[in-house]
Design a protein around this motif. Structure first.
Motif, PDB file in Angstrom:
ATOM      1  N   LEU A 182     -60.167  30.809  52.618  1.00 42.40           N
ATOM      2  CA  LEU A 182     -61.584  30.429  52.972  1.00 42.40           C
ATOM      3  C   LEU A 182     -61.641  29.278  53.922  1.00 42.40           C
ATOM      4  N   ALA A 183     -61.170  28.380  53.247  1.00 37.07           N
ATOM      5  CA  ALA A 183     -61.133  27.101  53.886  1.00 37.07           C
ATOM      6  C   ALA A 183     -60.531  26.991  55.401  1.00 37.07           C
ATOM      7  N   LEU A 184     -59.384  27.876  55.479  1.00 37.22           N
ATOM      8  CA  LEU A 184     -58.791  27.833  56.917  1.00 37.22           C
ATOM      9  C   LEU A 184     -59.625  28.691  57.866  1.00 37.22           C
ATOM     10  N   LEU A 185     -60.375  29.588  57.299  1.00 31.79           N
ATOM     11  CA  LEU A 185     -61.323  30.587  58.021  1.00 31.79           C
ATOM     12  C   LEU A 185     -62.384  29.666  58.514  1.00 31.79           C
ATOM     13  N   VAL A 186     -62.938  28.695  57.711  1.00 28.79           N
ATOM     14  CA  VAL A 186     -64.142  27.821  58.163  1.00 28.79           C
ATOM     15  C   VAL A 186     -63.647  26.885  59.430  1.00 28.79           C
ATOM     16  N   ILE A 187     -62.335  26.254  59.079  1.00 29.64           N
ATOM     17  CA  ILE A 187     -61.533  25.241  60.261  1.00 29.64           C
ATOM     18  C   ILE A 187     -61.591  26.289  61.574  1.00 29.64           C
ATOM     19  N   GLY A 188     -60.982  27.423  61.332  1.00 31.72           N
ATOM     20  CA  GLY A 188     -60.759  28.253  62.371  1.00 31.72           C
ATOM     21  C   GLY A 188     -62.010  28.928  63.092  1.00 31.72           C
ATOM     22  N   ALA A 189     -62.969  28.928  62.397  1.00 35.30           N
ATOM     23  CA  ALA A 189     -64.336  29.571  63.062  1.00 35.30           C
ATOM     24  C   ALA A 189     -64.876  28.229  63.881  1.00 35.30           C
ATOM     25  N   VAL A 190     -64.966  26.951  63.285  1.00 33.41           N
ATOM     26  CA  VAL A 190     -65.571  25.919  63.806  1.00 33.41           C
ATOM     27  C   VAL A 190     -64.728  25.508  65.014  1.00 33.41           C
ATOM     28  N   TRP A 191     -63.361  25.500  65.006  1.00 35.42           N
ATOM     29  CA  TRP A 191     -62.809  25.095  66.126  1.00 35.42           C
ATOM     30  C   TRP A 191     -62.688  26.186  67.405  1.00 35.42           C
ATOM     31  N   GLU A 192     -62.772  27.599  66.948  1.00 32.98           N
ATOM     32  CA  GLU A 192     -63.015  28.620  68.000  1.00 32.98           C
ATOM     33  C   GLU A 192     -64.364  28.431  68.839  1.00 32.98           C
ATOM     34  N   ALA A 193     -65.409  28.261  67.846  1.00 31.29           N
ATOM     35  CA  ALA A 193     -66.676  28.100  68.517  1.00 31.29           C
ATOM     36  C   ALA A 193     -66.813  26.895  69.519  1.00 31.29           C
ATOM     37  N   TYR A 194     -66.278  25.638  68.841  1.00 33.53           N
ATOM     38  CA  TYR A 194     -66.423  24.552  69.621  1.00 33.53           C
ATOM     39  C   TYR A 194     -65.326  24.440  70.751  1.00 33.53           C
ATOM     40  N   SER A 195     -64.244  25.046  70.759  1.00 35.45           N
ATOM     41  CA  SER A 195     -63.333  24.718  71.791  1.00 35.45           C
ATOM     42  C   SER A 195     -63.849  25.804  72.963  1.00 35.45           C
ATOM     43  N   LEU A 196     -64.407  27.015  72.582  1.00 34.52           N
ATOM     44  CA  LEU A 196     -64.646  27.796  73.551  1.00 34.52           C
ATOM     45  C   LEU A 196     -66.052  27.200  74.395  1.00 34.52           C
ATOM     46  N   ARG A 197     -66.639  26.255  73.813  1.00 32.35           N
ATOM     47  CA  ARG A 197     -67.846  25.854  74.390  1.00 32.35           C
ATOM     48  C   ARG A 197     -67.545  24.618  75.106  1.00 32.35           C
ATOM     49  N   TYR A 198     -66.677  23.870  74.804  1.00 33.29           N
ATOM     50  CA  TYR A 198     -66.459  22.391  75.369  1.00 33.29           C
ATOM     51  C   TYR A 198     -64.865  22.289  75.864  1.00 33.29           C
ATOM     52  N   LEU A 199     -64.104  23.179  75.429  1.00 30.73           N
ATOM     53  CA  LEU A 199     -62.707  22.863  76.174  1.00 30.73           C
ATOM     54  C   LEU A 199     -62.252  23.775  77.578  1.00 30.73           C
ATOM     55  N   VAL A 200     -62.709  25.227  77.154  1.00 32.33           N
ATOM     56  CA  VAL A 200     -62.253  26.087  78.288  1.00 32.33           C
ATOM     57  C   VAL A 200     -62.714  25.655  79.869  1.00 32.33           C
ATOM     58  N   HIS A 201     -63.919  25.522  79.877  1.00 36.08           N
ATOM     59  CA  HIS A 201     -64.214  24.893  81.285  1.00 36.08           C
ATOM     60  C   HIS A 201     -63.644  23.709  81.739  1.00 36.08           C
ATOM     61  N   PRO A 202     -63.526  22.571  81.066  1.00 34.33           N
ATOM     62  CA  PRO A 202     -62.798  21.410  81.538  1.00 34.33           C
ATOM     63  C   PRO A 202     -61.266  21.678  81.796  1.00 34.33           C
ATOM     64  N   LEU A 203     -60.546  22.770  80.821  1.00 35.21           N
ATOM     65  CA  LEU A 203     -59.551  22.885  81.057  1.00 35.21           C
ATOM     66  C   LEU A 203     -59.069  23.922  82.290  1.00 35.21           C
ATOM     67  N   GLY A 204     -60.060  24.500  82.595  1.00 34.75           N
ATOM     68  CA  GLY A 204     -60.108  25.702  83.686  1.00 34.75           C
ATOM     69  C   GLY A 204     -60.012  24.666  85.097  1.00 34.75           C
ATOM     70  N   GLN A 205     -60.982  23.680  85.230  1.00 31.10           N
ATOM     71  CA  GLN A 205     -60.728  22.716  86.078  1.00 31.10           C
ATOM     72  C   GLN A 205     -59.695  21.880  86.419  1.00 31.10           C
ATOM     73  N   TRP A 206     -58.951  21.251  85.208  1.00 27.88           N
ATOM     74  CA  TRP A 206     -57.865  20.694  85.193  1.00 27.88           C
ATOM     75  C   TRP A 206     -56.738  21.407  85.741  1.00 27.88           C
ATOM     76  N   LEU A 207     -56.511  22.705  85.392  1.00 32.20           N
ATOM     77  CA  LEU A 207     -55.496  23.338  85.791  1.00 32.20           C
ATOM     78  C   LEU A 207     -55.635  24.033  87.258  1.00 32.20           C
ATOM     79  N   ALA A 208     -56.891  24.294  87.682  1.00 28.60           N
ATOM     80  CA  ALA A 208     -57.080  24.676  89.013  1.00 28.60           C
ATOM     81  C   ALA A 208     -56.198  24.062  89.943  1.00 28.60           C
TER      82      ALA A 208
END
Length: 208
Positions: A182-208
């Motif tokens: 359960l602890a790992l699922l909590v960590i995974g859920a928080v990472w997935e939610a925040y990474s999709l919100r705040y990392l994907v777009h900056p990564l896309g611009q950096w790799l473009a």
């Protein structure tokens, strides 16, 4: 008396071979699904269409900009649908049933993960860590249901005589491994939610 925090590690170390095999199967089947999706992109498109039709895609789109709610949704799905309904509950009815159900899910997930766009490949970078974390949680539960099945079928493996006693010993192993899962699922859920919100777009611009 063994400290509660140590008990999961004792179960893992006492069943190291089974734990390593389950790791190989979980990651291996997911990779097999990914390779199938690469070879047959229509399967990935079909999975994507199914998520659109059942409303999953729309729900993700609505919540992705609100990471706390998105994380709660991810956690609820991972705990209820995958951990309980896919892995644990089938196994307490039929020995090892959760292992088979999870194997089918892992292949399907691998197919679903194949990106169909350039943005999808960028999103896969942070999502790969999500996959590693969440699969580790499921592997702990898989180890629990595996031991439950072994003790149920062969009570002597648990040091008891009756099948009912083996069944209960197996439930205890699942109970020991459930909290760290359960602890790992909590960590995974928080990472997935925040990474999709705040990392994907900056990564896309950096790799473009």
């Amino acid at each position: 008396m063994r400290a509660p925090a140590r008990r999961p590690f004792l179960v893992i170390s006492g069943n190291r071979r089974a734990y390593l095999v389950l790791n190989a199967l979980a990651y291996g089947l997911t990779l097999v699904g990914f390779l199938i999706g690469l070879a047959f992109p229509d399967l990935t498109r079909a999975r994507e269409s199914a998520m659109v039709e059942d409303g999953t895609a729309a729900l993700v789109t609505q919540l992705v900009d609100t990471p706390p709610l998105f994380a709660l949704m991810i956690l609820a799905v991972n705990v209820l649908r995958l951990s309980l309904l896919t892995i644990v509950l089938p196994s307490v009815v039929v020995p090892f049933a959760g292992l088979v159900a999870f194997g089918f899910w892992a292949v399907q997930t691998g197919i679903t993960l194949v990106p169909l766009t350039a943005d999808g490949w960028v999103a896969l970078i942070p999502h790969s860590l999500t996959l590693v974390i969440e699969l580790q949680a499921y592997i702990l539960l898989l180890l629990g249901v595996y031991l439950h099945g072994v003790f149920w079928v062969r009570p002597a493996a648990a040091g008891v005589v009756r099948h009912r006693q083996g069944y209960l010993q197996g439930l205890r192993r699942i109970g020991v491994l459930a909290p760290p899962a359960l602890a790992l699922l909590v960590i995974g859920a928080v990472w997935e939610a925040y990474s999709l919100r705040y990392l994907v777009h900056p990564l896309g611009q950096w790799l473009a």
